[in-house]
Design a protein around this motif. Sequence first.
Motif, PDB file in Angstrom:
ATOM      1  N   ALA A  25       0.863  -1.199  -0.035  1.00 16.64           N
ATOM      2  CA  ALA A  25       0.098   0.050  -0.124  1.00 16.64           C
ATOM      3  C   ALA A  25       0.888   1.112   0.095  1.00 16.64           C
ATOM      4  CB  ALA A  25      -0.901  -0.062   1.192  1.00 16.64           C
ATOM      5  N   GLY A  26       2.154   1.171   0.529  1.00 19.28           N
ATOM      6  CA  GLY A  26       2.860   2.450   0.721  1.00 19.28           C
ATOM      7  C   GLY A  26       3.615   2.735  -0.579  1.00 19.28           C
ATOM      8  N   TRP A  27       3.535   1.922  -1.412  1.00 24.69           N
ATOM      9  CA  TRP A  27       4.154   2.168  -2.834  1.00 24.69           C
ATOM     10  C   TRP A  27       3.012   2.645  -3.691  1.00 24.69           C
ATOM     11  CZ3 TRP A  27       8.531  -0.914  -5.051  1.00 24.69           C
ATOM     12  CH2 TRP A  27       9.233  -1.395  -4.057  1.00 24.69           C
ATOM     13  N   MET A  28       1.873   3.063  -3.432  1.00 25.36           N
ATOM     14  CA  MET A  28       0.945   3.434  -4.229  1.00 25.36           C
ATOM     15  C   MET A  28       0.630   4.867  -4.108  1.00 25.36           C
ATOM     16  SD  MET A  28      -0.301   0.738  -6.006  1.00 25.36           S
ATOM     17  CE  MET A  28      -1.752  -0.228  -6.241  1.00 25.36           C
ATOM     18  N   PRO A  29       0.038   5.655  -4.780  1.00 28.38           N
ATOM     19  CA  PRO A  29      -0.124   7.210  -4.674  1.00 28.38           C
ATOM     20  C   PRO A  29      -0.867   7.597  -3.663  1.00 28.38           C
ATOM     21  CG  PRO A  29      -1.143   6.431  -6.823  1.00 28.38           C
ATOM     22  CD  PRO A  29      -0.560   5.296  -6.162  1.00 28.38           C
ATOM     23  N   GLN A  30      -0.537   7.553  -2.648  1.00 30.76           N
ATOM     24  CA  GLN A  30      -1.518   7.836  -1.394  1.00 30.76           C
ATOM     25  C   GLN A  30      -2.063   9.067  -1.423  1.00 30.76           C
ATOM     26  OE1 GLN A  30      -2.801   5.665   0.952  1.00 30.76           O
ATOM     27  NE2 GLN A  30      -1.921   3.696   0.112  1.00 30.76           N
ATOM     28  N   ALA A  31      -0.970  10.012  -1.607  1.00 28.72           N
ATOM     29  CA  ALA A  31      -1.347  11.545  -1.492  1.00 28.72           C
ATOM     30  C   ALA A  31      -2.429  11.917  -2.493  1.00 28.72           C
ATOM     31  CB  ALA A  31      -0.141  12.556  -1.622  1.00 28.72           C
ATOM     32  N   ALA A  32      -2.178  11.437  -3.574  1.00 29.03           N
ATOM     33  CA  ALA A  32      -3.019  11.374  -4.807  1.00 29.03           C
ATOM     34  C   ALA A  32      -4.524  10.932  -4.380  1.00 29.03           C
ATOM     35  CB  ALA A  32      -2.648  11.101  -6.064  1.00 29.03           C
ATOM     36  N   LEU A  33      -4.487   9.930  -3.952  1.00 29.34           N
ATOM     37  CA  LEU A  33      -5.827   9.333  -3.616  1.00 29.34           C
ATOM     38  C   LEU A  33      -6.500   9.723  -2.573  1.00 29.34           C
ATOM     39  CD1 LEU A  33      -4.794   5.570  -3.044  1.00 29.34           C
ATOM     40  CD2 LEU A  33      -6.643   6.040  -4.533  1.00 29.34           C
ATOM     41  N   ARG A  34      -5.767  10.444  -1.495  1.00 26.56           N
ATOM     42  CA  ARG A  34      -6.309  11.342  -0.547  1.00 26.56           C
ATOM     43  C   ARG A  34      -7.036  12.605  -0.958  1.00 26.56           C
ATOM     44  NH1 ARG A  34      -5.124   8.576   4.534  1.00 26.56           N
ATOM     45  NH2 ARG A  34      -3.683   6.901   3.650  1.00 26.56           N
ATOM     46  N   HIS A  81     -10.264   8.460 -12.323  1.00 25.67           N
ATOM     47  CA  HIS A  81      -9.951   9.915 -13.298  1.00 25.67           C
ATOM     48  C   HIS A  81      -9.475  10.997 -12.783  1.00 25.67           C
ATOM     49  CE1 HIS A  81     -11.357  13.308 -15.844  1.00 25.67           C
ATOM     50  NE2 HIS A  81     -11.007  12.393 -16.694  1.00 25.67           N
ATOM     51  N   GLY A  82      -9.789  11.175 -11.357  1.00 20.04           N
ATOM     52  CA  GLY A  82      -9.007  12.226 -10.775  1.00 20.04           C
ATOM     53  C   GLY A  82      -7.625  12.157 -10.611  1.00 20.04           C
ATOM     54  N   ILE A  83      -7.159  10.872 -10.511  1.00 22.88           N
ATOM     55  CA  ILE A  83      -5.631  10.688 -10.331  1.00 22.88           C
ATOM     56  C   ILE A  83      -5.012  10.611 -11.646  1.00 22.88           C
ATOM     57  CG2 ILE A  83      -4.169   9.077  -9.321  1.00 22.88           C
ATOM     58  CD1 ILE A  83      -6.158   8.422  -7.115  1.00 22.88           C
ATOM     59  N   LEU A  84      -5.576   9.902 -12.595  1.00 16.96           N
ATOM     60  CA  LEU A  84      -5.044   9.494 -14.025  1.00 16.96           C
ATOM     61  C   LEU A  84      -4.889  11.119 -14.523  1.00 16.96           C
ATOM     62  CD1 LEU A  84      -6.480   6.397 -15.567  1.00 16.96           C
ATOM     63  CD2 LEU A  84      -4.185   6.616 -14.381  1.00 16.96           C
ATOM     64  N   ALA A 125      -7.940  12.952  -4.158  1.00 10.29           N
ATOM     65  CA  ALA A 125      -9.280  12.658  -4.883  1.00 10.29           C
ATOM     66  C   ALA A 125     -10.287  12.493  -4.249  1.00 10.29           C
ATOM     67  CB  ALA A 125      -8.837  11.596  -5.716  1.00 10.29           C
ATOM     68  N   LEU A 126     -10.047  11.849  -2.853  1.00 11.30           N
ATOM     69  CA  LEU A 126     -11.453  11.559  -2.047  1.00 11.30           C
ATOM     70  C   LEU A 126     -11.742  12.979  -1.490  1.00 11.30           C
ATOM     71  CD1 LEU A 126      -9.946   8.414  -0.093  1.00 11.30           C
ATOM     72  CD2 LEU A 126     -12.160   8.514  -1.507  1.00 11.30           C
ATOM     73  N   ARG A 127     -10.863  13.739  -1.078  1.00  9.06           N
ATOM     74  CA  ARG A 127     -11.470  14.945  -0.547  1.00  9.06           C
ATOM     75  C   ARG A 127     -12.164  16.108  -1.651  1.00  9.06           C
ATOM     76  NH1 ARG A 127      -6.206  15.140   1.636  1.00  9.06           N
ATOM     77  NH2 ARG A 127      -5.475  16.345   0.108  1.00  9.06           N
ATOM     78  N   ASP A 128     -11.636  16.066  -3.113  1.00 11.15           N
ATOM     79  CA  ASP A 128     -12.511  16.354  -4.287  1.00 11.15           C
ATOM     80  C   ASP A 128     -13.829  15.933  -4.181  1.00 11.15           C
ATOM     81  OD1 ASP A 128     -10.237  18.342  -4.873  1.00 11.15           O
ATOM     82  OD2 ASP A 128      -9.296  17.074  -6.385  1.00 11.15           O
ATOM     83  N   LEU A 129     -13.804  14.642  -4.104  1.00  5.19           N
ATOM     84  CA  LEU A 129     -15.145  13.756  -4.286  1.00  5.19           C
ATOM     85  C   LEU A 129     -16.203  14.256  -3.314  1.00  5.19           C
ATOM     86  CD1 LEU A 129     -16.032  11.647  -6.414  1.00  5.19           C
ATOM     87  CD2 LEU A 129     -15.289   9.829  -4.594  1.00  5.19           C
ATOM     88  N   ALA A 130     -15.473  14.664  -2.210  1.00  5.28           N
ATOM     89  CA  ALA A 130     -16.671  14.989  -0.977  1.00  5.28           C
ATOM     90  C   ALA A 130     -17.263  16.177  -1.398  1.00  5.28           C
ATOM     91  CB  ALA A 130     -16.063  14.926   0.279  1.00  5.28           C
ATOM     92  N   ARG A 131     -16.730  16.880  -2.387  1.00  5.26           N
ATOM     93  CA  ARG A 131     -17.331  18.328  -2.909  1.00  5.26           C
ATOM     94  C   ARG A 131     -18.197  17.889  -4.372  1.00  5.26           C
ATOM     95  NH1 ARG A 131     -12.379  19.813  -0.909  1.00  5.26           N
ATOM     96  NH2 ARG A 131     -11.505  19.736  -2.954  1.00  5.26           N
ATOM     97  N   ALA A 132     -18.216  16.802  -4.930  1.00  8.69           N
ATOM     98  CA  ALA A 132     -18.652  16.659  -6.051  1.00  8.69           C
ATOM     99  C   ALA A 132     -20.121  16.857  -6.128  1.00  8.69           C
ATOM    100  CB  ALA A 132     -18.634  15.281  -6.524  1.00  8.69           C
ATOM    101  N   GLU A 133     -20.937  16.953  -7.050  1.00 13.45           N
ATOM    102  CA  GLU A 133     -22.507  17.075  -7.400  1.00 13.45           C
ATOM    103  C   GLU A 133     -23.310  15.880  -6.897  1.00 13.45           C
ATOM    104  OE1 GLU A 133     -23.533  18.780 -11.155  1.00 13.45           O
ATOM    105  OE2 GLU A 133     -22.615  20.568 -10.672  1.00 13.45           O
ATOM    106  N   SER A 148     -18.645   1.614 -10.761  1.00 16.88           N
ATOM    107  CA  SER A 148     -18.983   2.610  -9.744  1.00 16.88           C
ATOM    108  C   SER A 148     -18.654   3.994 -10.205  1.00 16.88           C
ATOM    109  CB  SER A 148     -18.428   2.262  -8.296  1.00 16.88           C
ATOM    110  OG  SER A 148     -18.202   3.429  -7.610  1.00 16.88           O
ATOM    111  N   PRO A 149     -19.522   4.911 -10.080  1.00 17.77           N
ATOM    112  CA  PRO A 149     -19.118   6.306 -10.634  1.00 17.77           C
ATOM    113  C   PRO A 149     -18.240   6.932  -9.716  1.00 17.77           C
ATOM    114  CG  PRO A 149     -21.708   5.850 -10.776  1.00 17.77           C
ATOM    115  CD  PRO A 149     -20.946   4.773 -10.376  1.00 17.77           C
ATOM    116  N   VAL A 150     -18.274   6.608  -8.407  1.00 20.12           N
ATOM    117  CA  VAL A 150     -17.349   7.159  -7.407  1.00 20.12           C
ATOM    118  C   VAL A 150     -15.902   6.386  -7.761  1.00 20.12           C
ATOM    119  CG1 VAL A 150     -16.789   6.903  -4.843  1.00 20.12           C
ATOM    120  CG2 VAL A 150     -19.179   7.482  -5.458  1.00 20.12           C
ATOM    121  N   ALA A 151     -15.869   5.261  -7.844  1.00 15.22           N
ATOM    122  CA  ALA A 151     -14.554   4.779  -8.333  1.00 15.22           C
ATOM    123  C   ALA A 151     -13.942   5.283  -9.756  1.00 15.22           C
ATOM    124  CB  ALA A 151     -14.702   3.034  -8.279  1.00 15.22           C
ATOM    125  N   ALA A 152     -14.839   5.352 -10.615  1.00 10.25           N
ATOM    126  CA  ALA A 152     -14.287   6.004 -11.848  1.00 10.25           C
ATOM    127  C   ALA A 152     -13.854   7.530 -11.622  1.00 10.25           C
ATOM    128  CB  ALA A 152     -15.320   6.007 -13.054  1.00 10.25           C
TER     129      ALA A 152
END
Lengths: 462, 462
Positions: A117-126, A353-356, A128-136, A345-349
């Motif tokens: 897990a530590g080799w994955m883009p944790q900062a970008a994931l977090r 998308h937010g990270i890629l 993207a999650l915060r951005d998602l909390a503000r989605a429509e 899942s739209p949330v997963a997509a």
Amino acid sequence: MRDPVGSRTGAVVEAIRRRLAVPGLAAGERLPSIRGLAASLGVSPSTVVEAYDRLVAEGAIRARPGAGFYASRPAAALALADAATPADRAIDPLWVSRQSLDAAPGMLKPGCGWLPAGWMPQAALRRALRDLARAEDPLLADYGEARGSPALRRLLSRRAADDGIDAGPDHVLLTASGTQALDLVCRALLRPGDTVLLDDPGYFNFQALMRAHRVTVVGVPHTPAGPDPARFAEILAAHQPRLYVANAAIHNPTGATLSPQVAHRVLTAAAAHDLTVVEDDIFADLEPEPSPRLAALDGLERVIRIGSFSKTLSASVRCGYVVARPDRIAALTDLQVATGFGGPSPVAAQLVHGILGDGSYRRHIDALRRRLSRARREVASRLADLGIVPWLVPRGGFSLWCRLPEGRDAAEVARAALAEGVVLAPGAVFSPSRSSTDFMRFNVAQMGEPRIYDVLGRALRH
Amino acid sequence: MRDPVGSRTGAVVEAIRRRLAVPGLAAGERLPSIRGLAASLGVSPSTVVEAYDRLVAEGAIRARPGAGFYASRPAAALALADAATPADRAIDPLWVSRQSLDAAPGMLKPGCGWLPAGWMPQAALRRALRDLARAEDPLLADYGEARGSPALRRLLSRRAADDGIDAGPDHVLLTASGTQALDLVCRALLRPGDTVLLDDPGYFNFQALMRAHRVTVVGVPHTPAGPDPARFAEILAAHQPRLYVANAAIHNPTGATLSPQVAHRVLTAAAAHDLTVVEDDIFADLEPEPSPRLAALDGLERVIRIGSFSKTLSASVRCGYVVARPDRIAALTDLQVATGFGGPSPVAAQLVHGILGDGSYRRHIDALRRRLSRARREVASRLADLGIVPWLVPRGGFSLWCRLPEGRDAAEVARAALAEGVVLAPGAVFSPSRSSTDFMRFNVAQMGEPRIYDVLGRALRH
């Protein structure tokens, strides 16, 4: 060492038992012919005769003179794995998945097929999650389009173009995972009893998946340049398979790279026999520079690309995809609605998308490649001290496919290591013919812990 | 009105065509017997003879004297829907899903099967996403356990106990959706050609799913107290089905509630014929107080509970589940690893757990029930002005199953409304026997827009 002939028959007996344990196999179902099974398992017809005789003696199958062999009792309808053997003992294609996914805390997993897990883009994931909390509202609560997020499909279409594949967003279907993408293609194309070609060695879960589809698997010997093209053509002529499942870029487990010549010969043979090819792109981002793609050579006529982001971004955010001709995508979309009511899942997509779509993913991948390159060198050197030698030096990725010293049995080594809390990936599970018994796949990203080498050393002396 | 006999034959012809379009159906495959098909479609044998004759004349099937009817050509391997008809014209079981999921912006969707995004617990979803952005690395990047999040499985086990079902966390498997949960159960239990009982009327996607499994569907007439118990027992004796798929709590589309007497008779008949029952719990949270549960009466011996959170929490966060005996769960887990490499997204499970585990979900559900109760009354009154009358007054949920005035054909009304940007759910798609042609399912939560009633009025006069 056991008598080699006896153990070969034993392996065939086990292969037939697995077949009998396929979900829903009915009493009276005809088993493969002696010649057919011998070819698909890579053993002599006399070995198959011996195995069938043994199972007839047990009452598991019946012989009808002149008409072949038949299942004599309804197998457990629900059993995909070997029912008779406890899950931690049966070294079958589900063994590594089961041990890796459900490893107790503190277990070490050099056999598993993903990055820590530590080799994955944790900062970008977090982020993207915060951005998602503000989605429509609709993004957070609605099913979304049947084919999945248009934004991510456009992005995947541009990535396909970068690989020389001309595919618009209507060529793309999002799925719940890469495996599910392949499963969907299999459901659409295959019917029970069909023949499917898999690499030997190849990714073990492809075998488990084909078992769930009740198809016959024939292995194609893998070479450092891809499938052996002469054997590939012979097998096509002999078995008329419906599908071949290949890895793009970095082969699992060997780390081999397809050469342009082999790619061309594979596609020429496929065209001659009207074979559909699935090319799994899941490791593609890990290669240092692009190698030949069957999908690009073929132009998606008979090649279907699948993939996911589980190896480079997150395996927790489940999102896979299919890139294929629009007529195939339309049919797969209906099938996915029927069997999963959508699936992507739209949330997963949106997270993917937010990270890629962000420059940070490219930087993450560049850093990951360098880190993996170092890890491959370091792990290879430590394994060499134990007499364990890679079959080839991969251009990228996290797998080293290694031969054990003195022909040790990898399954026995894996069992001994598991008792000490280390999950390994023994060679036979990667092999449709159950060969590669003295090989092991090592995940260099999961091998920082020195204890692994101590356990491995003891298991080899076991 | 068309000639009723002719249109009945036409419906049977369409039913056989759909069968021919099943993925992978081979040339030479035997079609159902005249008597069997007549019983499963609820028509007379002479209607089936007429339909088969018509298809023989077209060349789509061949008759072998004394041996029945056979597919005469390989159907399109990938076609699940009716290939000959454009997607927007074919009123098949995928029609409503396709129109609802892929509705253009601005379309109104009283036919769709979910709540508007604004009715979902948006604040709780956003809070759960922000919490997730602070979770530990493995939760955001790893595959997680094969059976899915232990925390959510424990919570679902407690919810089962509240319903009188004794189920530990080892009785629970998380899946990617409720539909995928049912699909997994079908893959484990069914094989092509088996018979499955569905409610008539019942949820249309169950029919689409069964088509993907190439099984024969027999409809059980639904009553306001559940399936007609006398017909249920007769059909069990006549068809020996393998599976019955039921809704818990609030039946889709009728809104009917199972009575204790019917529940008991259904389970008694199921036991006598060794029938497995799947009980879909997806609407259960919407009922005002608990109604009988087959799973609770049976104790999970032959009942498998499935469900998801798409109707009450979010359809974008994909997460479903199976509650069943541990031996079934073990086999389904292997099957889910083989076909999806896991399936339950740890991120999705954590979001669901974060919301369900919080008191705010209970408050959301209480408010939702009151809002739906008001909407059911208001919509029923506005529909009454158009001569559209509910078959029964449901205790909960968002569906009203209504008869159209003067026996109007709901499919024609739905086509006319679609042309004006309104997606409706015509009765025939809910009916395995393609009856209910003068019924329509309305989603009261999607009917706030006055234009819907204008369009509906015009479509009825069409």
